[in-house]
Design an enzyme around this catalytic site. Structure first.
Site: not given
Ligand SMILES: *Cc1c(COP(=O)(O)O)cnc(C)c1O
Length: 419
Positions: A141, A234, A262
């Site tokens: 994701y 990511d 995060k």
């Molecule tokens: C949470 C998440 C995102 C998206 O971040 P948001 O601040 O919710 O837009 C992207 N990549 C990964 C791996 C994530 O866990």
């Protein structure tokens, strides 16, 4: 109003009563509790109940809620002004701290969410290489930008297809199973000179926790280098979670670009993407790749993020990993004694307990988990004062605020679960 009344009212104002779909607790056949406040490793709801938290706002609160140093830094910043839309010192301080811990991020740009970070990194990779296609892994994701909403994990895994994203938009999104290096090789063999980048969660955290197989990340690095494509890690979850320098430092693999979010916001809305100077210099205003943000580099978020990284420098990651291992070993043993086969994937302070025989190395195996058993487990753990992610395909987080007593109470709640 109690949680039930608040939920009824919320549903008249917001689709499903929530501002992010998983919060509705549909996948555990339940209803959300409304949180009034949180402190340390504990959440308190509008019904006067207390929970030991293993969600931590889906990752950011690795120090626990209301860490005194982080709260003080945010208060101090807000007393100076909440947003200027002009450069401020906090941006430099946070960028320097990030670059020190993640040396591959020579240059970076702050944004306001992980979604913005990945969306912008993809645009930069395409702009830099002049290529359109990219490789994404099934069950990974990367936020909710259109191009990534093909076989995405997290809440998106629960939607069969995604209305609103024209197929032309995902036509350049090439998919492979996580940990399947041969599949990526085949994609490069077919599309080699058209692939701008490979984007990967270096430890997958949105189809439950899934570790990279030996050689997987190095294999991606080699393929990208060979074909002139960029490798994007990511690290929105893994950054400052799986080690003080994220997954890339823990595994010793250097991506071209990294996305963060995060933890670096200390609980405030933040994202960041960065990497090699030579690539980042293609961003406007230096280069032609456009990207902008009204609240980017927000001074309060920068201060909270910097305070978080400073506090993390004093934290013992190895000790928390050992305690988390003991906790997850305990949980697994309790479930097996109840006749439920479980598989625990874990690293550092993140884990998923799948209700299946395992192993779980990709989305297909993660999806092959007993969601009814997880739902029953989730509801009874909540009743026992333990707040877990309301879906079996998410990871759980421990924090530096959890005490041994919190873990012991968690095990006690698990012992009382009946199937
Ligand atoms: C949470 C998440 C995102 C998206 O971040 P948001 O601040 O919710 O837009 C992207 N990549 C990964 C791996 C994530 O866990």
């Amino acid at each position: 109003m109690n949680s039930k009344e608040l939920y009824a009212k919320a549903r008249t104002l917001m689709p499903g009563g929530v501002n992010s779909p998983l919060r509705a607790c549909k996948y555990v056949n339940s209803e959300p509790v409304f949180i009034r406040n949180a402190k340390g490793a504990h959440l308190f709801d509008e019904d006067g109940r207390e929970y030991i938290d293993y969600v931590f706002s889906w990752g950011p609160q690795i120090l626990g809620h209301q860490d005194p140093a982080v709260s003080a830094a945010a208060h101090e910043a807000i007393d100076l002004g909440s947003s200027y839309g002009a450069p401020c010192l906090g941006e430099i301080e946070l960028a320097e701290a990030i670059s020190r811990l993640i040396p591959s991020m020579e240059m970076m740009r702050m944004v306001s969410s992980g979604t913005e970070a990945t969306m912008s990194a993809l645009r930069l990779a395409r702009g830099y290489t002049g290529r359109k296609k990219f490789v994404k892994f099934i069950g990974n994701y990367h936020g909710h930008a259109d191009a990534f909403l093909a076989a995405a994990g997290s809440a998106a895994a629960t939607v069969p297809g995604t209305p609103g994203v024209p197929e032309e938009v995902t036509a350049h999104t090439l998919l492979a199973q996580y940990n399947d290096l041969e599949a990526v090789k085949a994609l490069f063999a077919e599309n080699g000179e058209d692939i701008a980048c490979v984007i990967v969660e270096p430890v997958a955290g949105n189809m439950g926790l899934v570790l990279p197989a030996d050689g997987f990340l190095q294999g991606l690095r080699d393929l990208c280098t060979e074909h002139g494509a960029l490798l994007i890690f990511d690290e929105v979850i893994t950054g400052f979670r799986v080690s003080p320098g994220g997954a890339q430092v823990r595994f010793g693999i250097t991506p071209d670009l990294t996305t963060l979010g995060k933890i670096i916001g200390g609980g405030f809305p933040v994202g960041c993407f960065g990497g090699k100077r030579e690539i980042m210099e293609h961003m406007a205003p230096l280069g032609g790749v456009f990207q902008a943000g009204t609240l980017s580099g927000n001074p309060v978020a920068m201060a909270a993020g910097l305070a978080t990284l400073k506090r993390l420098a004093e934290c013992d990651y190895d000790a928390l990993e050992a305690r988390t291992t003991a906790l997850t070993d305990g949980l697994a043993e309790i479930m097996r004694e109840k006749g439920k086969p479980v598989t625990v994937n874990r690293i550092a302070s993140a884990f998923t307990m799948y209700f299946n025989d395992g192993p779980v190395t990709n989305m297909a195996e993660s999806g092959n988990s007993d969601s009814e058993a997880y739902a029953a487990y989730w509801r009874q753990m909540l009743a026992g004062g333990v707040y877990l992610a309301p879906a079996g395909f998410e990871c759980a987080f421990t924090s530096f605020a959890h005490t041994d007593e919190d873990f012991e109470k968690t095990l006690e709640a698990a012992r009382k679960v009946e199937f």
